[in-house]
Design an enzyme around this catalytic site. Structure first.
Site, PDB file in Angstrom:
ATOM      1  N   CYS A  43     -30.545   6.366  13.785  1.00  0.00           N
ATOM      2  CA  CYS A  43     -31.667   7.030  14.409  1.00  0.00           C
ATOM      3  C   CYS A  43     -32.970   6.486  13.842  1.00  0.00           C
ATOM      4  CB  CYS A  43     -31.594   8.539  14.156  1.00  0.00           C
ATOM      5  SG  CYS A  43     -30.011   9.297  14.591  1.00  0.00           S
TER       6      CYS A  43
ATOM      7  N   GLY B 270     -19.952  -8.198   8.080  1.00  0.00           N
ATOM      8  CA  GLY B 270     -19.518  -8.643   6.762  1.00  0.00           C
ATOM      9  C   GLY B 270     -20.626  -8.671   5.735  1.00  0.00           C
TER      10      GLY B 270
END
Length: 625
Positions: A2, A372
């Site tokens: 958000c 990653g």
């Protein structure tokens, strides 16, 4: 994921809504506002709905109104925390909202809640009983949070663009030292931002604002405290053998990936074909049917930048749904300036371009993606780790005058446009070796050296000030050796202030949430206890991680050289028009024009400095018009 914003000061609903509107890309699924006129606290929230779609609406308050929070991020251990809190008598209104866990957790533990949280977060919490406003950020700063006190008002937001919509920031100037550091590191380290007086809350820190005298005295200065900081534990190696360590790392990473697969909306993974993203996919395939997993990759028509064949190999091995977008990088170039204008803050890392392309592609199908990020920092995956021994030997044995002569000869090497070319590495390496070891890592990353920055800003720049954050990290480290000190530099500075900024901004532009399993609390705590010789062994980086994956991934994936996520910036800059606005008039335009011309004529490779200039020109019109 958000966006949050707010301020402590005079009520102004229009300003609050304008700040929230600037964060709409971070939260397109809804907005919410709260104004506590008694305490002069005003909070805004833009929502990207991921968990508990119906019950996670914010701002969220406890039924008795004691606590209100606006929250950006995900708490991956929210279910275990909820169970613990329920056992202590807390009653929850939502089925599985991690936001509500923050409310009850604060009542139960106060600031001791923060080290218990395993996740990525930035939140603002109004504690009416304690008459305080608290801002907090996760351990590595995966989620951004900026703040300032201007004209007696406290202002905060997830992005600088939202900050500038508050009237107290009108007329805010540029922080010259921050921009100097941007050229020196290729990112802005620590708490500084391009805007004078506007700070970035440190990772692993929280800010305490006392509201008890708000009606009778000026707002007291916020107090920043740290609840966690990454460091290497040199005398705390885990019990067992190296094979035991590899097995435990495999278990912890699998557990982390599994926790990050929780979502009430479509979820996928990024796949480059490198060790880190392949590891995440391999573990995800243990937790889910591979046929239900979507992995996203981008390929390039320029061979030296393309890794798609490796991504395809891993995807076929695992059996997931593989999605490839093949990009003509010259076509991407046409959108370059527009992208730089949309990124919240100027960046020296040109891999923001392919990262943004990948995020845009993935966001067409999913709202959450696993990455990653963090693997290189925790397990010594970058090139500088491999050359530290040689660098020390060179520093001890080569006299300054001979070093200067070698540097002159190296400067005559013809520039290459290839990704991480030989001449690029040599020139950067020698520039760093002109300085003290405590400055090496920053100088190896940076676009310009201190003398070049002095010329550009037409003032004498002190290297000790310029590289202050790197020097402090190096000298205060308890790690003892160059490799561990370098690991701490990359993990405490480069990761939060470059890699995670790039990931957050490029993904949030597309309303996509990115999660990093390597940054799980348990994975990190285990990694910081491992000796450096199992991370870097005989020139092999990430040795222990690769050993943990030996039954999951083939040798050609585990042993291939690291490539990096690059773009042909050097060539693009020769084809783009030189910035002609007055937005960067605080820089020596004559010097910049000369550098641009020399680069265009292939007399030198000045991609780093010119890329930063392009980004400053594109973004400063929005931040400091």
């Amino acid at each position: 994921m958000c966006g949050i914003a707010g301020f402590v000061g005079a009520e102004n609903p229009a300003v609050l809504r304008t700040m929230a509107r600037e964060l709409a890309h971070r939260g397109p699924d809804g907005e919410g506002f709260l104004s506590d006129t008694k305490r002069h606290v005003h909070l805004a929230h833009r929502r990207l709905a991921i968990l508990d779609i119906g019950g996670g609406i914010q701002p969220m308050s406890l039924p008795d109104g004691r606590i209100t929070v606006v929250f950006n991020g995900e708490i991956y251990n929210h279910r275990s925390l909820r169970s613990e809190l329920e056992a202590r008598g807390h009653r929850f209104a939502t089925s599985h909202s991690d936001t509500e866990v923050l409310l009850h957790g604060w009542v139960e533990w106060g600031e001791e809640l923060l080290p218990r949280l395993n996740g990525m977060f930035a939140f603002a919490l109004l504690d009416r009983a304690g008459e305080r406003l608290v801002l907090a950020r996760d351990r590595f700063g995966e989620k951004p949070l900026f703040w300032t006190v201007k004209n007696g008002e406290f202002v905060f937001a997830s992005e600088l663009g939202a900050m500038t919509k508050h009237p107290s920031l009108r007329g805010t100037g540029i922080d010259r030292l921050a921009i100097q550091k941007l050229f020196a590191y290729s990112f802005i380290p620590g708490t500084r931002t391009p805007l004078a007086g506007v700070q970035r809350l440190r990772p692993g820190s929280w800010l305490d604002i006392n509201l008890s005298q708000i009606d009778h005295a000026p707002l007291p200065a916020p107090i920043e405290r740290s609840y966690w900081r990454f460091s290497i534990l040199t005398d705390a190696a885990p019990a067992g053998t190296e094979d035991d360590w590899a097995e435990e790392l495999d278990h912890l990473l699998g557990k982390s990936v599994s926790a990050r697969l929780e979502s009430d909306v479509p979820l996928g993974l990024f796949l480059s074909g490198g060790v880190d993203s392949s590891a995440i996919l391999a573990h995800a395939a243990d937790a889910r049917d591979p046929k239900t997993i979507d992995a996203f990759s981008i390929g390039f028509t320029e061979p030296s930048f393309d890794e798609s064949r490796y991504a395809e190999r891993v995807a076929k091995l695992v059996g997931c749904n593989w999605h490839l977008k093949l990009c003509d990088l010259d076509a991407v170039r046409s959108e370059l300036v527009a992208l730089l204008g949309r990124i919240d803050e100027p960046m020296g890392d040109s891999s923001i371009v392919p990262t943004s392309v990948l995020c845009k592609y993935a966001a067409e199908s999913v709202k959450v993606a696993l990455s990653g990020d963090g693997g290189d920092e925790l397990f010594a995956g970058y090139d500088p780790f491999k050359i530290l021994g040689l660098a020390r030997m060179y520093d001890r044995m080569v006299p300054r005058k001979i070093h200067q002569a070698i540097s002159v000869l190296a400067s005559r090497l013809p520039p290459s446009e290839r990704n991480m070319s030989f001449d690029f590495k040599v020139k950067r390496g020698l520039r760093g070796l002109s300085l003290k070891p405590s400055m090496w890592n920053a100088a190896w990353l940076g676009a310009l050296g201190s003398r070049e920055i002095s010329e550009l800003f037409e003032e004498q720049v002190d290297p000790e000030t310029l590289y202050g954050e790197a020097i402090t990290a190096w000298e205060q480290s308890q790690a003892g050796d160059d490799a561990n000190r370098t690991l701490e530099f990359f993990t405490n500075l480069y990761l939060p202030d470059d890699i995670l900024v790039k990931s957050d901004r490029s993904s949030m532009l597309e309303s996509l949430e990115v999660r990093a399993p390597f940054l799980d609390n348990d994975v990190v705590e285990f990694a910081r206890r491992l000796p450096i010789d199992v991370k870097l062994r005989k020139g092999v980086s990430k040795w222990i991680l690769k050993r943990s994956l030996r039954n999951r991934l083939p040798d050609d994936i585990l042993k291939r050289a690291k490539k990096g996520f690059g773009a042909p910036i050097s060539r693009w800059l020769r084809q783009l028009p030189m910035p002609a606005s007055s937005r960067t008039s605080f820089l020596n335009q004559r010097v910049l024009s000369r550098r641009w011309a020399d680069h265009a004529a292939k007399k030198c490779d000045d991609r780093g400095a010119l890329w930063i200039w392009l980004g400053l020109d594109a973004r400063l019109s929005h931040l400091a018009p």
